[in-house]
Design a protein around this motif. Structure first.
Motif, PDB file in Angstrom:
ATOM      1  N   GLU A  21       0.831  -1.207   0.000  1.00  0.00           N
ATOM      2  CA  GLU A  21       0.000   0.000   0.000  1.00  0.00           C
ATOM      3  C   GLU A  21       0.864   1.256   0.000  1.00  0.00           C
ATOM      4  N   SER A  22       1.913   1.243   0.807  1.00  0.00           N
ATOM      5  CA  SER A  22       2.810   2.392   0.886  1.00  0.00           C
ATOM      6  C   SER A  22       3.504   2.650  -0.453  1.00  0.00           C
ATOM      7  N   ASN A  25       0.940   4.121  -2.826  1.00  0.00           N
ATOM      8  CA  ASN A  25       0.690   5.516  -2.460  1.00  0.00           C
ATOM      9  C   ASN A  25       1.834   6.425  -2.900  1.00  0.00           C
ATOM     10  N   TRP A  29       1.501   9.504  -5.342  1.00  0.00           N
ATOM     11  CA  TRP A  29       1.867  10.821  -4.833  1.00  0.00           C
ATOM     12  C   TRP A  29       2.873  11.511  -5.762  1.00  0.00           C
TER      13      TRP A  29
END
Length: 66
Positions: A21-22, A25, A29
């Motif tokens: 998930e990181s 993201n 971003w």
């Protein structure tokens, strides 16, 4: 690493970890993705909705052990 590559890892293990998930993201971003990555993101959401992939908060969790 691309979202597509992350999706491939997730689909192999059937587990979406906080690290996955990181990474997703971070890619979003930084806006360092292409249309195929957005398609992969849709595939991931669909796999979660079909319960083919389980999101977990435990990065060491293995499928079928929870």
């Amino acid at each position: 690493m691309s979202i597509r590559e992350i999706l491939d890892e997730v689909l192999k293990s059937s587990i979406l970890t906080p690290q996955h998930e990181s990474s997703i993201n971070q890619i979003l971003w930084e806006r360092s993705y292409d249309p195929s990555d957005l398609e992969a993101l849709d595939e991931l959401v669909e796999a979660i909705l079909r319960q083919e992939v389980k999101a977990t908060s435990d990065p060491c969790e293995k499928p079928g052990l929870a």
